[in-house]
Scaffold this motif. Structure first.
Motif, PDB file in Angstrom:
ATOM      1  N   LEU A 231     -30.784  37.489  20.971  1.00  0.00           N
ATOM      2  CA  LEU A 231     -29.523  37.864  20.355  1.00  0.00           C
ATOM      3  C   LEU A 231     -28.365  37.081  20.959  1.00  0.00           C
ATOM      4  CD1 LEU A 231     -27.879  39.663  18.450  1.00  0.00           C
ATOM      5  CD2 LEU A 231     -27.853  41.404  20.251  1.00  0.00           C
ATOM      6  N   ALA A 232     -28.363  36.949  22.282  1.00  0.00           N
ATOM      7  CA  ALA A 232     -27.296  36.201  22.944  1.00  0.00           C
ATOM      8  C   ALA A 232     -27.316  34.732  22.537  1.00  0.00           C
ATOM      9  CB  ALA A 232     -27.438  36.330  24.464  1.00  0.00           C
ATOM     10  N   ALA A 233     -28.527  34.137  22.475  1.00  0.00           N
ATOM     11  CA  ALA A 233     -28.642  32.734  22.085  1.00  0.00           C
ATOM     12  C   ALA A 233     -28.189  32.521  20.646  1.00  0.00           C
ATOM     13  CB  ALA A 233     -30.080  32.258  22.261  1.00  0.00           C
ATOM     14  N   ALA A 234     -28.516  33.467  19.765  1.00  0.00           N
ATOM     15  CA  ALA A 234     -28.098  33.345  18.371  1.00  0.00           C
ATOM     16  C   ALA A 234     -26.588  33.464  18.235  1.00  0.00           C
ATOM     17  CB  ALA A 234     -28.798  34.413  17.524  1.00  0.00           C
ATOM     18  N   LEU A 235     -25.986  34.383  18.973  1.00  0.00           N
ATOM     19  CA  LEU A 235     -24.543  34.578  18.889  1.00  0.00           C
ATOM     20  C   LEU A 235     -23.780  33.348  19.380  1.00  0.00           C
ATOM     21  CD1 LEU A 235     -24.189  38.282  20.130  1.00  0.00           C
ATOM     22  CD2 LEU A 235     -23.957  37.423  17.794  1.00  0.00           C
ATOM     23  N   LEU A 236     -24.336  32.671  20.375  1.00  0.00           N
ATOM     24  CA  LEU A 236     -23.670  31.475  20.885  1.00  0.00           C
ATOM     25  C   LEU A 236     -23.608  30.365  19.843  1.00  0.00           C
ATOM     26  CD1 LEU A 236     -25.144  31.283  24.511  1.00  0.00           C
ATOM     27  CD2 LEU A 236     -22.777  31.781  23.874  1.00  0.00           C
ATOM     28  N   GLN A 237     -24.474  30.412  18.853  1.00  0.00           N
ATOM     29  CA  GLN A 237     -24.523  29.367  17.839  1.00  0.00           C
ATOM     30  C   GLN A 237     -23.878  29.787  16.516  1.00  0.00           C
ATOM     31  OE1 GLN A 237     -28.486  27.191  17.889  1.00  0.00           O
ATOM     32  NE2 GLN A 237     -29.039  28.961  19.150  1.00  0.00           N
ATOM     33  N   LEU A 238     -23.263  30.965  16.509  1.00  0.00           N
ATOM     34  CA  LEU A 238     -22.623  31.466  15.303  1.00  0.00           C
ATOM     35  C   LEU A 238     -21.105  31.459  15.456  1.00  0.00           C
ATOM     36  CD1 LEU A 238     -24.913  34.534  14.484  1.00  0.00           C
ATOM     37  CD2 LEU A 238     -24.645  32.486  13.074  1.00  0.00           C
ATOM     38  N   PRO A 239     -20.375  31.378  14.350  1.00  0.00           N
ATOM     39  CA  PRO A 239     -18.911  31.492  14.425  1.00  0.00           C
ATOM     40  C   PRO A 239     -18.505  32.923  14.770  1.00  0.00           C
ATOM     41  CG  PRO A 239     -19.636  31.423  12.148  1.00  0.00           C
ATOM     42  CD  PRO A 239     -20.852  31.153  12.977  1.00  0.00           C
ATOM     43  N   GLU A 240     -17.210  33.138  14.924  1.00  0.00           N
ATOM     44  CA  GLU A 240     -16.718  34.464  15.299  1.00  0.00           C
ATOM     45  C   GLU A 240     -17.072  35.505  14.233  1.00  0.00           C
ATOM     46  OE1 GLU A 240     -15.059  37.570  17.344  1.00  0.00           O
ATOM     47  OE2 GLU A 240     -15.529  35.533  18.032  1.00  0.00           O
ATOM     48  N   GLY A 241     -16.970  35.151  12.969  1.00  0.00           N
ATOM     49  CA  GLY A 241     -17.342  36.045  11.884  1.00  0.00           C
ATOM     50  C   GLY A 241     -18.594  35.545  11.200  1.00  0.00           C
ATOM     51  N   PHE A 242     -19.551  36.435  10.928  1.00  0.00           N
ATOM     52  CA  PHE A 242     -20.810  36.016  10.311  1.00  0.00           C
ATOM     53  C   PHE A 242     -21.416  37.204   9.592  1.00  0.00           C
ATOM     54  CE2 PHE A 242     -21.384  37.177  14.722  1.00  0.00           C
ATOM     55  CZ  PHE A 242     -22.369  38.153  14.668  1.00  0.00           C
ATOM     56  N   THR A 243     -22.386  36.924   8.717  1.00  0.00           N
ATOM     57  CA  THR A 243     -23.061  37.958   7.955  1.00  0.00           C
ATOM     58  C   THR A 243     -24.392  38.301   8.620  1.00  0.00           C
ATOM     59  OG1 THR A 243     -24.234  36.399   6.542  1.00  0.00           O
ATOM     60  CG2 THR A 243     -22.031  37.088   5.832  1.00  0.00           C
ATOM     61  N   THR A 244     -24.969  39.421   8.186  1.00  0.00           N
ATOM     62  CA  THR A 244     -26.287  39.813   8.679  1.00  0.00           C
ATOM     63  C   THR A 244     -27.321  38.745   8.364  1.00  0.00           C
ATOM     64  OG1 THR A 244     -25.724  42.145   8.353  1.00  0.00           O
ATOM     65  CG2 THR A 244     -28.051  41.621   8.592  1.00  0.00           C
ATOM     66  N   SER A 245     -27.225  38.170   7.161  1.00  0.00           N
ATOM     67  CA  SER A 245     -28.174  37.128   6.765  1.00  0.00           C
ATOM     68  C   SER A 245     -28.075  35.912   7.693  1.00  0.00           C
ATOM     69  CB  SER A 245     -27.903  36.707   5.317  1.00  0.00           C
ATOM     70  OG  SER A 245     -28.771  35.661   4.931  1.00  0.00           O
ATOM     71  N   GLN A 246     -26.848  35.538   8.053  1.00  0.00           N
ATOM     72  CA  GLN A 246     -26.682  34.404   8.963  1.00  0.00           C
ATOM     73  C   GLN A 246     -27.258  34.706  10.342  1.00  0.00           C
ATOM     74  OE1 GLN A 246     -22.376  34.098   8.430  1.00  0.00           O
ATOM     75  NE2 GLN A 246     -22.616  32.114   7.406  1.00  0.00           N
ATOM     76  N   LEU A 247     -27.094  35.932  10.813  1.00  0.00           N
ATOM     77  CA  LEU A 247     -27.654  36.313  12.107  1.00  0.00           C
ATOM     78  C   LEU A 247     -29.173  36.270  12.066  1.00  0.00           C
ATOM     79  CD1 LEU A 247     -27.400  37.402  14.988  1.00  0.00           C
ATOM     80  CD2 LEU A 247     -27.283  39.719  14.020  1.00  0.00           C
ATOM     81  N   HIS A 248     -29.777  36.799  11.003  1.00  0.00           N
ATOM     82  CA  HIS A 248     -31.229  36.768  10.868  1.00  0.00           C
ATOM     83  C   HIS A 248     -31.751  35.331  10.815  1.00  0.00           C
ATOM     84  CE1 HIS A 248     -31.431  41.090   8.991  1.00  0.00           C
ATOM     85  NE2 HIS A 248     -31.106  41.093  10.279  1.00  0.00           N
ATOM     86  N   ARG A 249     -31.042  34.473  10.092  1.00  0.00           N
ATOM     87  CA  ARG A 249     -31.463  33.076   9.996  1.00  0.00           C
ATOM     88  C   ARG A 249     -31.422  32.400  11.363  1.00  0.00           C
ATOM     89  NH1 ARG A 249     -32.249  29.457   6.092  1.00  0.00           N
ATOM     90  NH2 ARG A 249     -31.684  31.009   4.516  1.00  0.00           N
ATOM     91  N   GLN A 250     -30.392  32.687  12.125  1.00  0.00           N
ATOM     92  CA  GLN A 250     -30.272  32.079  13.447  1.00  0.00           C
ATOM     93  C   GLN A 250     -31.363  32.587  14.385  1.00  0.00           C
ATOM     94  OE1 GLN A 250     -27.488  29.804  13.729  1.00  0.00           O
ATOM     95  NE2 GLN A 250     -28.935  29.091  15.257  1.00  0.00           N
ATOM     96  N   LEU A 251     -31.661  33.889  14.298  1.00  0.00           N
ATOM     97  CA  LEU A 251     -32.713  34.466  15.131  1.00  0.00           C
ATOM     98  C   LEU A 251     -34.077  33.875  14.788  1.00  0.00           C
ATOM     99  CD1 LEU A 251     -31.604  38.213  15.153  1.00  0.00           C
ATOM    100  CD2 LEU A 251     -31.724  36.714  17.149  1.00  0.00           C
ATOM    101  N   CYS A 252     -34.349  33.742  13.489  1.00  0.00           N
ATOM    102  CA  CYS A 252     -35.636  33.175  13.066  1.00  0.00           C
ATOM    103  C   CYS A 252     -35.756  31.712  13.480  1.00  0.00           C
ATOM    104  CB  CYS A 252     -35.788  33.291  11.553  1.00  0.00           C
ATOM    105  SG  CYS A 252     -36.241  34.929  10.971  1.00  0.00           S
ATOM    106  N   GLY A 253     -34.640  31.007  13.515  1.00  0.00           N
ATOM    107  CA  GLY A 253     -34.677  29.581  13.812  1.00  0.00           C
ATOM    108  C   GLY A 253     -34.868  29.239  15.271  1.00  0.00           C
ATOM    109  N   LEU A 254     -34.693  30.218  16.176  1.00  0.00           N
ATOM    110  CA  LEU A 254     -34.786  29.917  17.607  1.00  0.00           C
ATOM    111  C   LEU A 254     -36.155  29.364  17.983  1.00  0.00           C
ATOM    112  CD1 LEU A 254     -32.935  32.974  19.203  1.00  0.00           C
ATOM    113  CD2 LEU A 254     -32.126  30.609  19.077  1.00  0.00           C
ATOM    114  N   SER A 255     -37.212  30.059  17.586  1.00  0.00           N
ATOM    115  CA  SER A 255     -38.548  29.629  17.991  1.00  0.00           C
ATOM    116  C   SER A 255     -38.953  28.345  17.286  1.00  0.00           C
ATOM    117  CB  SER A 255     -39.570  30.735  17.686  1.00  0.00           C
ATOM    118  OG  SER A 255     -39.566  31.055  16.310  1.00  0.00           O
ATOM    119  N   TYR A 256     -38.489  28.127  16.045  1.00  0.00           N
ATOM    120  CA  TYR A 256     -38.812  26.885  15.347  1.00  0.00           C
ATOM    121  C   TYR A 256     -38.116  25.691  15.995  1.00  0.00           C
ATOM    122  CZ  TYR A 256     -40.920  29.610  11.613  1.00  0.00           C
ATOM    123  OH  TYR A 256     -41.725  30.447  10.894  1.00  0.00           O
TER     124      TYR A 256
END
Length: 281
Positions: A231-256
């Motif tokens: 969660l922390a790694a995903a938040l560091l790569q997101l803008p200040e405002g984001f959607t749930t879908s963007q958060l899920h995409r960032q989380l899924c992309g970490l391992s890839y």
């Protein structure tokens, strides 16, 4: 601290879970054929229900009309994370309802106290699960390859099994299972040493428990640490405002993003498809 119980699924999700109780029993039945394990979980489309993909044109039109998911910022997500470990859980009780035409391979991971001793017992019990050359070389070769060449996990693949369908019939399916030492698993979850099993556990998984069994506390603690770090790694790569879908995409992309096979011509992993993953809130 005792983790909060996940909220019960409602509506169609509840009916799906209820209709697939036999499937969960079948998955636990697979464990009954194996030597004792300390922890086990299932993952992938054969275990966790997936959303049906939209048509590209329809999906593009919906994206233009309105943003997908609720809008969050870093402060609200941090508050949710600090509210309790129950908020940070990738484990789900939503099991698939298998149809007669289901061909998805069921993916399992089992964590054991001693991989060498476990493989020795499993080779005697289920020799057909191993390739011929591994049976000839013995269990030490399995652990040596897993630790020296791989990422500490050995997979036995395409194991046939008889599985029941929602229509009351039966069909022959296949499953594969990876075997990893529980210490190596906890190390990967807390340090991202290989981010192989840790990456899988950052997405929805189904923890398999036998009758009266409880989740191993070591894995529970390490798994919670893995989710907080993701969660922390995903938040560091997101803008200040984001959607749930963007958060899920960032989380899924970490391992890839951390997979060394990306960009290579041999057996690259499939691209991330977070839109098809069900996240239980």
């Amino acid at each position: 601290r005792t983790p909060k119980k996940p909220r019960r699924a409602r509506g169609a999700a509840a009916m799906t879970a209820a209709a697939a109780v036999a499937t969960e029993a079948e998955l636990c039945g697979v464990l009954a054929e194996l030597p004792r394990v300390a922890h086990a979980f299932g993952y992938g489309s054969g275990v966790v229900p997936q959303h049906q993909p939209r048509q590209p044109q329809q999906h593009h039109q919906q994206q233009q009309q309105q943003p997908t998911g609720n809008t969050h910022n870093h402060a609200t997500i941090a508050t949710m994370a600090m509210a309790g470990e129950g908020q940070l859980s990738s484990s789900t009780h939503l099991q698939p309802t298998l149809s007669a035409g289901s061909s998805a391979v069921v993916d399992l991971v089992v964590a054991v106290e001693s991989p060498l001793e476990w493989h020795a017992e499993n080779m005697a019990r289920n020799p057909g699960h191993y390739a011929r050359h591994l049976r000839m070389l013995g269990p030490a070769s399995v652990t040596a390859l897993a630790d020296g060449v791989g990422v500490g996990i050995h997979y036995n693949t395409l194991i046939p099994w008889r599985r029941h369908t929602a229509e009351g019939g039966a069909t022959t399916g296949y499953y594969k299972y990876g075997v990893i030492g529980i210490d190596r698993l906890c190390d990967d979850l807390t340090t991202w040493r290989d981010m192989f099993v840790a990456g899988r556990m950052q997405k929805p998984v189904v923890t398999l428990l036998g009758t009266g069994a409880v989740e191993d506390p070591r894995v529970a603690a390490a798994g919670a640490a893995n989710l907080r770090a993701a969660l922390a790694a995903a938040l560091l790569q997101l803008p200040e405002g984001f959607t749930t879908s963007q958060l899920h995409r960032q989380l899924c992309g970490l391992s890839y993003a951390g997979d060394v096979r990306r960009g290579r011509p041999l057996s690259p992993p499939p691209p991330p498809s977070p839109a098809a993953v069900v996240f239980v809130e």
